[in-house]
Scaffold this motif. Sequence first.
Motif, short mmCIF file in Angstrom:
data_model
loop_
_atom_site.label_atom_id
_atom_site.label_comp_id
_atom_site.label_asym_id
_atom_site.label_seq_id
_atom_site.Cartn_x
_atom_site.Cartn_y
_atom_site.Cartn_z
N VAL A 147 -27.18 58.82 -12.82
CA VAL A 147 -26.93 59.48 -14.10
C VAL A 147 -28.14 60.31 -14.52
O VAL A 147 -28.00 61.40 -15.05
N ALA A 148 -29.34 59.78 -14.28
CA ALA A 148 -30.55 60.50 -14.68
C ALA A 148 -31.73 60.02 -13.84
O ALA A 148 -31.71 58.92 -13.30
N ALA A 149 -32.75 60.86 -13.78
CA ALA A 149 -33.98 60.52 -13.10
C ALA A 149 -35.15 60.96 -13.97
O ALA A 149 -35.11 62.03 -14.58
N ILE A 150 -36.16 60.11 -14.06
CA ILE A 150 -37.39 60.45 -14.76
C ILE A 150 -38.49 60.43 -13.72
O ILE A 150 -38.70 59.41 -13.05
N GLY A 151 -39.16 61.54 -13.56
CA GLY A 151 -40.19 61.65 -12.53
C GLY A 151 -41.18 62.74 -12.88
O GLY A 151 -41.25 63.20 -14.02
N LEU A 193 -44.32 64.94 -16.80
CA LEU A 193 -43.25 63.96 -16.76
C LEU A 193 -41.97 64.63 -17.25
O LEU A 193 -41.97 65.25 -18.32
N VAL A 194 -40.90 64.54 -16.45
CA VAL A 194 -39.67 65.25 -16.78
C VAL A 194 -38.46 64.34 -16.59
O VAL A 194 -38.54 63.31 -15.93
N VAL A 195 -37.34 64.75 -17.20
CA VAL A 195 -36.05 64.07 -17.01
C VAL A 195 -35.05 65.12 -16.52
O VAL A 195 -35.11 66.29 -16.91
N ALA A 196 -34.15 64.69 -15.64
CA ALA A 196 -33.09 65.57 -15.15
C ALA A 196 -31.89 64.71 -14.80
O ALA A 196 -32.01 63.49 -14.64
N SER A 197 -30.74 65.35 -14.69
CA SER A 197 -29.50 64.65 -14.38
C SER A 197 -28.74 65.47 -13.34
O SER A 197 -28.64 66.69 -13.49
N PRO A 198 -28.22 64.83 -12.30
CA PRO A 198 -27.46 65.58 -11.30
C PRO A 198 -26.23 66.24 -11.91
O PRO A 198 -25.68 65.76 -12.90
N ASP A 199 -25.78 67.32 -11.31
CA ASP A 199 -24.61 68.05 -11.82
C ASP A 199 -23.37 67.17 -11.89
O ASP A 199 -22.63 67.21 -12.85
N ALA A 200 -23.16 66.34 -10.90
CA ALA A 200 -21.94 65.53 -10.83
C ALA A 200 -22.23 64.07 -11.18
O ALA A 200 -21.74 63.16 -10.55
N SER A 201 -23.05 63.85 -12.22
CA SER A 201 -23.48 62.49 -12.53
C SER A 201 -22.37 61.60 -13.08
O SER A 201 -22.41 60.40 -12.95
N GLY A 202 -21.39 62.20 -13.73
CA GLY A 202 -20.31 61.40 -14.29
C GLY A 202 -20.72 60.62 -15.53
O GLY A 202 -19.96 59.84 -16.06
N GLY A 203 -21.93 60.82 -15.99
CA GLY A 203 -22.42 60.13 -17.18
C GLY A 203 -22.87 61.14 -18.22
O GLY A 203 -23.02 62.32 -17.95
N SER A 204 -23.09 60.64 -19.40
CA SER A 204 -23.52 61.49 -20.50
C SER A 204 -25.00 61.26 -20.72
O SER A 204 -25.40 60.24 -21.25
N CYS A 205 -25.84 62.19 -20.29
CA CYS A 205 -27.29 62.10 -20.48
C CYS A 205 -27.72 63.20 -21.44
O CYS A 205 -27.42 64.37 -21.23
N LYS A 206 -28.41 62.78 -22.51
CA LYS A 206 -28.90 63.73 -23.51
C LYS A 206 -30.37 63.48 -23.78
O LYS A 206 -30.85 62.35 -23.66
N MET A 207 -31.08 64.54 -24.13
CA MET A 207 -32.46 64.42 -24.58
C MET A 207 -32.54 65.10 -25.94
O MET A 207 -32.18 66.27 -26.07
#
Length: 130
Positions: free
Chosen positions: A38-42, A49-63
Amino acid sequence: NAMLLYKEDSGDLIFKTLPMSLIDDLLEAPAREGRTLVAAIGGTSDGQLVVASPDASGGSCKMNRGPVDNTPRVLGALDTIEIDGTFLRVSEPGQRLLVCQNCHMSNIYDPSINCSHCGTRLINAATRLL
């Protein structure tokens, strides 16, 4: 450390920590059967330090209430990451902050001000010491 956030088919969130890695490598991490990344923090090559989410994550990730996609977004103190109703708060070590009871966003610790995101008075906000 870096963190991968998976959503299981049951709807549960799984948090997995790894040694610090570049965000592009994290987004390509293989998932086990029944889990969706759903998301990665790296990190980035310049040390942010950044956050990103794959295109096809199927989850709702918001910042900070805005959607997160595969374009890395830089994290800073007081940022709030929301994944399917679960909140992760970014802060400096030992930083006190107030969480708005209306929008659930993080604010500087000053009970006499309004929320910087929605304008609600913070007098009844939840104090967090992280």
